[in-house]
Design an enzyme around this catalytic site. Structure first.
Site, PDB file in Angstrom:
ATOM      1  CB  THR A  47       1.344   2.625  13.355  1.00  0.00           C
ATOM      2  OG1 THR A  47       2.475   3.482  13.255  1.00  0.00           O
ATOM      3  CG2 THR A  47       0.838   2.628  14.766  1.00  0.00           C
TER       4      THR A  47
ATOM      5  CG  ASP B 274      -5.202   1.716   8.970  1.00  0.00           C
ATOM      6  OD1 ASP B 274      -5.948   1.757   9.951  1.00  0.00           O
ATOM      7  OD2 ASP B 274      -4.213   0.973   8.917  1.00  0.00           O
TER       8      ASP B 274
ATOM      9  CD1 TRP C  80      -4.331   5.224   7.055  1.00  0.00           C
ATOM     10  CD2 TRP C  80      -3.942   5.732   4.910  1.00  0.00           C
ATOM     11  NE1 TRP C  80      -3.017   4.925   6.784  1.00  0.00           N
ATOM     12  CE2 TRP C  80      -2.752   5.223   5.471  1.00  0.00           C
ATOM     13  CE3 TRP C  80      -3.950   6.113   3.571  1.00  0.00           C
ATOM     14  CZ2 TRP C  80      -1.580   5.092   4.747  1.00  0.00           C
ATOM     15  CZ3 TRP C  80      -2.775   5.979   2.847  1.00  0.00           C
ATOM     16  CH2 TRP C  80      -1.605   5.483   3.430  1.00  0.00           C
TER      17      TRP C  80
ATOM     18  CE1 TYR D  39       0.275   1.768   4.321  1.00  0.00           C
ATOM     19  CE2 TYR D  39       0.756  -0.568   4.522  1.00  0.00           C
ATOM     20  CZ  TYR D  39       0.799   0.712   5.037  1.00  0.00           C
ATOM     21  OH  TYR D  39       1.373   0.940   6.257  1.00  0.00           O
TER      22      TYR D  39
ATOM     23  N   GLY E  81      -6.443 -12.799   8.432  1.00  0.00           N
ATOM     24  CA  GLY E  81      -5.918 -13.264   9.708  1.00  0.00           C
ATOM     25  C   GLY E  81      -6.339 -12.416  10.895  1.00  0.00           C
TER      26      GLY E  81
ATOM     27  CB  ILE F  83      -8.276   9.953  11.754  1.00  0.00           C
ATOM     28  CG1 ILE F  83      -8.451   9.195  13.081  1.00  0.00           C
ATOM     29  CG2 ILE F  83      -9.440  10.906  11.539  1.00  0.00           C
ATOM     30  CD1 ILE F  83      -8.329  10.061  14.321  1.00  0.00           C
TER      31      ILE F  83
END
Length: 379
Positions: free
Chosen positions: A344, A155, A229, A53, A147, A227
Site C-alpha cells: 500500500t 513503515d 511496522w 522487504y 525518489g 503503525i
C-alpha cells in the site's frame, strides 16, 4: 550447507526473546509450523520472490520458528533464498536506494553467525555503507526512497533501523548504529505522532505532495500496518540496545503512546484492528490481519519487558485470538491466513478501504509468525 556454528550473542538477541514460554502438553495446534510448512510447499526458495522487504520479514519470522523447533529444513530454505542474491565474493545485486531493500539485511547478519561464511558479512557491509550516504531530511530522517524526496513513511523505520542496530552490535559499530537508529525513530515520531495514540502514515518535508497540504505536512489517515511496522521497530531496537543506553526511554515512550492507541481502537467484537484504525464505524472498513498481529506482538512484548502496564495483556490476548480466527486449514491440507492487505502507498480513506484483501500474503504470514512465537501458549 556447512554445519551450523554456535550463534553469536547479537544474532540470537531478538530470537531468544521470542522463546520465553514453555509449551504445555495440551497446547493448541502449532500454527507457526503449519504456516511455515505450508509456505514451503507452495514456494521453493527459487519461486518465493525477489529481494525485498516482504521476503525479509517472512524469512526472519521463519528463522524464529527454526530456533524453537530445530528443524534444519527451515534454515536451509532461508539460506537457499539468500544465496540467490549473494555471490561467493559477497557481492549483492541491489542498489539500496529504497529503505524497503534493506530489510532482508537482517538475514545476512543471521546467516553469517549461523554458517561463518564471510560472504554474508561482506554483503551486510554493503547495506551498512549505503546507510552512511543515504539521503535524509534536514532533521536527519532517512527518506523512504531516494525518489521520494523528503518523505518519511512510518513503515520505513522497520526496513532499515533494526538491521542497522543488529549490524552495529554484531560488528562493533554500535556507537554509530544505535544513535542513528534511535535518531530516525525520534524524527519520524515527531512528524507522524497523532494525539489519539496513533501515527499518520507519512510526512513530506517540502509539503508539496497532495496528501501533505496541511500545517503538519502529514497524510490524512491512520493506516494500520504502517503503525504496526513502527511499533515492531521500537520493540526490536529495545531488544538490541544496551540496558543502560541513555535513549531507551524514548523508545519506551513510543511503545506506550502506541499502546494507548491500540487499546482505544481495538474492535470489541473481533479483537482485531481496522485497516484505517480510527474509522471502525465506516461500513467500507475491515479488520486487517497483518497489522492486528503486529499490534498484538508489541503489546505482549511490552508487558513482558515491563514497558507497559499489565492491563495490556488482556488487549494482547484478545488480539491474539482475533488473529487466530483468520487462520484455517484448506481442503488441500495447507494452512491459510486471510484478510491481509496488499502492499500500500499513501492515499485517502477510500484508497485504504479498497485495497485487496489477500490470503497468504507474506506481510501477514511474517507478522503472524512473529506474533505466534511470542503468544502461542495462550491457545
Amino acid at each position: 550447507m556447512p554445519s551450523p556454528q554456535p550463534l553469536s550473542r547479537v544474532a540470537v538477541l531478538l530470537v531468544t526473546a521470542m522463546l520465553s514460554f514453555p509449551i504445555p502438553a495440551n497446547a493448541a495446534p502449532d500454527w507457526s509450523k503449519s504456516i511455515v510448512d505450508s509456505t514451503m510447499k507452495r514456494h521453493t526458495p527459487a519461486t518465493l520472490g525477489g529481494w525485498g522487504y516482504t521476503r525479509g520479514l517472512y524469512l526472519y519470522a521463519q528463522y524464529l520458528v527454526y530456533k524453537r523447533t530445530g528443524d534444519k529444513r527451515y534454515l536451509s530454505y532461508i539460506k537457499e533464498w539468500v544465496d540467490r542474491f549473494v555471490a561467493e565474493d559477497g557481492s549483492i545485486q541491489q542498489s539500496f536506494t529504497h529503505l524497503d531493500e534493506m530489510r532482508s539485511g537482517t538475514l545476512l547478519v543471521i546467516l553469517h553467525a549461523e554458517t561463518g561464511q564471510a560472504k554474508y558479512r561482506k554483503a551486510a557491509d554493503k547495506i551498512r555503507a549505503a546507510i552512511t550516504g543515504y539521503p535524509r531530511t534536514s532533521d536527519g530522517g532517512m527518506w523512504h526512497a531516494k525518489g521520494k524526496v523528503g518523505q518519511l513513511w512510518a513503515d520505513g523505520v522497520y526496513m532499515a533501523q533494526p538491521f542497522l542496530a543488529m549490524y552495529g552490535k554484531e560488528y562493533g559499530d554500535g556507537a554509530y548504529a544505535y544513535e542513528e537508529a534511535v535518531d530516525n525513530m525520534a524524527v519520524y515520531f515527531k512528524h507522524l505522532k497523532a494525539d489519539n495514540g496513533l501515527l499518520w502514515h507519512a510526512y513530506d518535508e517540502q509539503g508539496d505532495e497532495p496528501w501533505a497540504n496541511n500545517p503538519g505536512k502529514h497524510s490524512a489517515e491512520h493506516w494500520a500496518r504502517a503503525i504496526g511496522w513502527f511499533g515492531m521497530a521500537a520493540i526490536d531496537l529495545l531488544e538490541i540496545l544496551p540496558a543502560d543506553h541513555p535513549r531507551r526511554a524514548e523508545l519506551i515512550g513510543i511503545v506506550q503512546h502506541l499502546a494507548r492507541g491500540y487499546e482505544r481502537y481495538q474492535d470489541k467484537a473481533t479483537g482485531r484492528w481496522f485497516q484505517v484504525v480510527d474509522k471502525g464505524s465506516d461500513a467500507r472498513n475491515w479488520t486487517e490481519t497483518s497489522a492486528s498481529a503486529m499490534y498484538t506482538f508489541m503489546l505482549s512484548r511490552g508487558v513482558q519487558r515491563g514497558f507497559l502496564d499489565a492491563r495490556y495483556r488482556t488487549v494482547a490476548s484478545k488480539g491474539y485470538r482475533g488473529v487466530l480466527a483468520k487462520v484455517s486449514v484448506n481442503p488441500d491440507g495447507l494452512t491459510d491466513v486471510r484478510d491481509i492487505s496488499e502492499g500500500t502507498n499513501v492515499g485517502d480513506a477510500s484508497y485504504y478501504f479498497n485495497r485487496k484483501r489477500n490470503t497468504n500474503d507474506l506481510h501477514g504470514l511474517g507478522a503472524f509468525l512473529i506474533m505466534s512465537e511470542q503468544l502461542r501458549t495462550l491457545g
